[in-house]
Write a protein that holds these residues in place. Structure first.
Motif, PDB file in Angstrom:
ATOM      1  N   ASP A 158     -44.920  -5.221 -13.249  1.00  0.00           N
ATOM      2  CA  ASP A 158     -44.327  -4.195 -12.376  1.00  0.00           C
ATOM      3  C   ASP A 158     -45.393  -3.454 -11.575  1.00  0.00           C
ATOM      4  OD1 ASP A 158     -41.772  -4.873 -13.158  1.00  0.00           O
ATOM      5  OD2 ASP A 158     -41.640  -3.349 -14.714  1.00  0.00           O
ATOM      6  N   GLN A 159     -45.119  -2.183 -11.280  1.00  0.00           N
ATOM      7  CA  GLN A 159     -46.032  -1.398 -10.439  1.00  0.00           C
ATOM      8  C   GLN A 159     -47.299  -0.995 -11.186  1.00  0.00           C
ATOM      9  OE1 GLN A 159     -45.765  -0.949  -7.257  1.00  0.00           O
ATOM     10  NE2 GLN A 159     -43.715  -1.844  -7.144  1.00  0.00           N
ATOM     11  N   TYR A 160     -48.386  -0.905 -10.451  1.00  0.00           N
ATOM     12  CA  TYR A 160     -49.640  -0.361 -10.961  1.00  0.00           C
ATOM     13  C   TYR A 160     -50.453   0.084  -9.746  1.00  0.00           C
ATOM     14  CZ  TYR A 160     -51.800  -4.835  -9.631  1.00  0.00           C
ATOM     15  OH  TYR A 160     -52.227  -5.929  -8.926  1.00  0.00           O
ATOM     16  N   ALA A 161     -51.530   0.810  -9.983  1.00  0.00           N
ATOM     17  CA  ALA A 161     -52.349   1.304  -8.866  1.00  0.00           C
ATOM     18  C   ALA A 161     -53.817   1.302  -9.259  1.00  0.00           C
ATOM     19  CB  ALA A 161     -51.918   2.720  -8.495  1.00  0.00           C
ATOM     20  N   CYS A 179     -51.878  -0.095  -4.156  1.00  0.00           N
ATOM     21  CA  CYS A 179     -50.653  -0.361  -4.932  1.00  0.00           C
ATOM     22  C   CYS A 179     -50.197  -1.781  -4.574  1.00  0.00           C
ATOM     23  CB  CYS A 179     -49.571   0.656  -4.585  1.00  0.00           C
ATOM     24  SG  CYS A 179     -50.042   2.360  -4.905  1.00  0.00           S
ATOM     25  N   ASN A 181     -48.174  -3.958  -5.690  1.00  0.00           N
ATOM     26  CA  ASN A 181     -46.774  -4.401  -5.759  1.00  0.00           C
ATOM     27  C   ASN A 181     -45.801  -3.461  -5.052  1.00  0.00           C
ATOM     28  OD1 ASN A 181     -47.456  -6.667  -7.184  1.00  0.00           O
ATOM     29  ND2 ASN A 181     -47.010  -5.787  -9.190  1.00  0.00           N
ATOM     30  N   LEU A 182     -46.339  -2.482  -4.325  1.00  0.00           N
ATOM     31  CA  LEU A 182     -45.447  -1.542  -3.637  1.00  0.00           C
ATOM     32  C   LEU A 182     -45.134  -2.086  -2.237  1.00  0.00           C
ATOM     33  CD1 LEU A 182     -44.379   1.251  -4.643  1.00  0.00           C
ATOM     34  CD2 LEU A 182     -46.029   2.297  -3.104  1.00  0.00           C
ATOM     35  N   ILE A 266     -40.843   4.432 -12.089  1.00  0.00           N
ATOM     36  CA  ILE A 266     -41.868   3.407 -11.830  1.00  0.00           C
ATOM     37  C   ILE A 266     -43.180   3.826 -12.483  1.00  0.00           C
ATOM     38  CG2 ILE A 266     -40.816   2.519  -9.697  1.00  0.00           C
ATOM     39  CD1 ILE A 266     -42.886   4.034  -8.091  1.00  0.00           C
ATOM     40  N   ASP A 267     -44.028   2.840 -12.717  1.00  0.00           N
ATOM     41  CA  ASP A 267     -45.313   3.089 -13.368  1.00  0.00           C
ATOM     42  C   ASP A 267     -46.342   3.584 -12.351  1.00  0.00           C
ATOM     43  OD1 ASP A 267     -44.845   1.638 -16.121  1.00  0.00           O
ATOM     44  OD2 ASP A 267     -44.119   0.257 -14.599  1.00  0.00           O
ATOM     45  N   SER A 268     -47.304   4.334 -12.877  1.00  0.00           N
ATOM     46  CA  SER A 268     -48.563   4.614 -12.171  1.00  0.00           C
ATOM     47  C   SER A 268     -48.473   5.677 -11.083  1.00  0.00           C
ATOM     48  CB  SER A 268     -49.148   3.334 -11.562  1.00  0.00           C
ATOM     49  OG  SER A 268     -48.575   3.044 -10.297  1.00  0.00           O
ATOM     50  N   ALA A 270     -48.497   5.140  -8.125  1.00  0.00           N
ATOM     51  CA  ALA A 270     -47.660   4.669  -7.003  1.00  0.00           C
ATOM     52  C   ALA A 270     -46.578   5.712  -6.717  1.00  0.00           C
ATOM     53  CB  ALA A 270     -47.034   3.321  -7.337  1.00  0.00           C
ATOM     54  N   LYS A 271     -46.201   6.501  -7.732  1.00  0.00           N
ATOM     55  CA  LYS A 271     -45.199   7.563  -7.542  1.00  0.00           C
ATOM     56  C   LYS A 271     -45.693   8.601  -6.527  1.00  0.00           C
ATOM     57  CE  LYS A 271     -44.819   8.193 -12.199  1.00  0.00           C
ATOM     58  NZ  LYS A 271     -45.325   6.951 -12.813  1.00  0.00           N
TER      59      LYS A 271
END
Ligand code: A3P
Ligand code: MG
Ligand code: MG
Ligand code: MG
Length: 384
Positions: A158-161, A179, A181-182, A266-268, A270-271
C-alpha cells in the motif's frame, strides 16, 4: 487544488535552492530502490527491530541512498542527519545475507541512475546508515529522514513515503517527500487535469510554497490546502493501522463536528501530502498511550502542509517543535488542516480537543507522561 508553476522554486534562487534540489534528487532515487523492492518482496528481507516494528532492505537501502546523494550534491556543507534506522541489527551474526542484498540493491540503483561513479562496500553501507545518528536539536543544520514511513503499508503493498526535511536553527525550512504509490494528477496550461499517473513528489521551502510533481519527472505544480470551512463538507485522513491512533476518539470528534464522510485510512506521511493538495480536509493522529512521536514521522509532511497554506498543531494548539532532538516534545495528538477548520477541531463541542483525547486515556488508567497534559486539561475543564 494545484496550478502549474514556472520556474520551479529550486531555480528561483531561494535561500535553500541547492538543498531543495538535492533533497528532491535524494528521495526520488531512494523511491526507485523502494519500488523495486516492493514489487519483489522476499521474506528474508523483513526484520523485526527491538521495538517490534518491521524494517526491510528498502528502509536501509533508502537511508543509504539519501545520505550518499546529499553528500555528493552538497560536498561543502557540514553533514548531520537524524534518521530512523541504524546499523546495529545488520552488524549481528546472521544479518550478512541481508546486508549483502542491501549493498547490491544500492549499487544497482546508483549504476542505473548514472549520476555517480561510485560503488559501496558492505562496510560503506553500514557507515552510510549510521550517518543518521545525529541528535538534531536547536542549533546548526540537520537533515531529518524517514527512509520509509509506513513500513507496514510498504510490506502490504500500500502507501508509503520517503520523507526528508532540513532543520536550520531548530526550524524546519524545507521538505521533500516521495510517495511512490500516490496518484499524481498532471495539470496542463489551461488548468485541465489529465491522465492519472502513480508516484508523487511533494516539496516545500519555507516562504516559497509547496509543489507536487510526478516522480517520473514533470513540471512542479503549486498546491494548496482545501478551503472547506464547514465540517459537514470535510473528509479526514487517519492511520490505516488501528494501533497507531485512537479510532474511538477520532470518530467521536468527527461526529461532534458533524463530519459526514467516512475516514480515509492510509499509511504514512502521504496523508500530509493529500491534505496539502486538497484531496481531504483534515489529518489527525491521537495516540493510544505514551508513544513518542519521532521528528522524522512529521518534519517533511508538516512543512508541505504549512507551505500549502495549512496549519499543523498539537492537541493544545501549539506548533510542532522539531528542535528538541530525535522526538517531538508535543501534547498528545497532532492535527493538520486548513485555517478555517483548525479552530473548530481544536475546540470540538466547545471543549478543548485535548480533553476528548484524555478521556479514553484516563479510562485506560495508564496515566503516563504523554497523557499527563491531557489529564490536566481534563481536570481543568469545567462543564458549562
Ligand atoms: N504502535 C504504534 N503506535 C503509534 N505509532 C506507531 C506504532 N508503531 C509504529 N508507529 C509509527 O507510525 C508510523 C507510521 O504512521 P502511519 O500510521 O501514519 O502510517 C511508523 O513509521 P515507520 O513506518 O517509519 O516506522 C512509526 O513511527
Ligand atoms: Mg519504522
Ligand atoms: Mg515513520
Ligand atoms: Mg520509517
Amino acid at each position: 487544488m494545484s496550478e502549474l508553476l514556472s520556474p520551479p522554486p529550486a531555480a528561483a534562487g531561494n535561500q535553500y535552492g541547492a538543498e531543495h534540489a538535492a533533497a528532491k534528487k535524494a528521495v526520488a532515487l531512494a523511491a526507485r530502490l523502494c519500488k523495486k523492492v516492493q514489487q519483489d518482496l522476499l521474506k528474508l528481507d523483513v526484520q523485526t527491530k527491538a521495538d517490534r516494528t518491521p524494517v526491510t532492505v528498502a528502509d536501509y537501502g533508502s537511508q543509504v541512498l539519501v545520505s550518499v546523494v546529499l553528500k555528493m550534491e552538497l560536498p561543502s556543507n557540514p553533514f548531520s542527519m537524524v534518521a530512523e534506522e541504524d546499523s546495529e541489527d545488520l552488524r549481528k551474526d546472521g544479518a550478512q545475507e541481508m546486508l549483502g542484498h542491501i549493498t547490491k540493491l544500492v549499487n544497482e540503483t546508483i549504476i542505473n541512475d548514472g549520476s555517480y561513479s561510485i560503488t559501496l562496500s558492505k562496510e560503506d553501507v553500514l557507515v552510510a546508515i549510521d550517518c543518521g545518528k545525529s541528535e538534531g536539536g536547536p542549533s546548526g543544520r540537520h537533515w531529518i529522514l524517514d527512509p520509509i514511513d509506513g513500513t507496514k503499508g510498504f510490506i502490504r503493498g500500500d502507501q508509503y513515503a520517503i520523507g526528508l526535511a532540513l532543520l536550520d536553527e531548530g526550524k524546519v525550512v524545507l521538505g521533500a517527500m516521495a510517495c511512490p504509490n500516490l496518484p499524481f494528477k498532471s495539470i496542463d496550461h489551461n488548468g485541465v487535469s489529465s491522465g492519472d499517473q502513480v508516484g508523487a513528489l511533494f516539496s516545500a521551502t519555507i516562504g516559497c510554497g509547496s509543489t507536487v510533481e510526478s516522480l517520473e519527472g514533470s513540471q512542479p505544480q503549486k498546491i494548496n490546502v482545501c478551503s472547506i470551512s464547514n465540517p459537514v463538507d470535510a473528509s479526514f485522513f487517519e492511520s490505516y493501522e488501528r494501533k497507531h491512533c485512537m479510532r474511538d476518539c477520532t470518530s467521536s470528534i468527527a461526529e461532534k463536528l458533524g463530519i459526514q464522510a467516512p475516514p480515509v485510512r492510509i499509511d504514512s506521511q502521504a496523508k500530509y501530502g493529500a491534505v496539502a493538495q486538497g484531496d481531504g480536509a483534515i489529518y489527525w493522529r491521537f495516540p493510544h498511550k505514551r508513544s513518542k512521536e519521532a521528528v522524522w514521522d512529521h518534519a517533511a509532511g508538516s512543512i508541505i502542509v504549512t507551505e500549502a497554506g495549512g496549519l499543523v498543531k498539537d492537541a493544545s494548539g501549539n506548533d510542532l517543535d522539531f528542535s528538541k532532538g530525535r522526538y517531538l516534545d508535543r501534547d498528545a495528538g497532532i492535527i493538520a488542516t486548513n485555517k478555517y477548520l483548525m479552530p473548530l477541531v481544536m475546540s470540538s463541542d466547545g471543549r478543548p480537543v485535548g480533553v476528548l483525547i484524555a478521556q479514553p486515556l484516563l479510562r485506560q488508567k495508564k496515566i503516563t507522561g504523554a497523557s499527563k497534559t491531557a489529564a490536566k486539561l481534563s481536570a481543568a475543564w469545567k462543564s458549562p
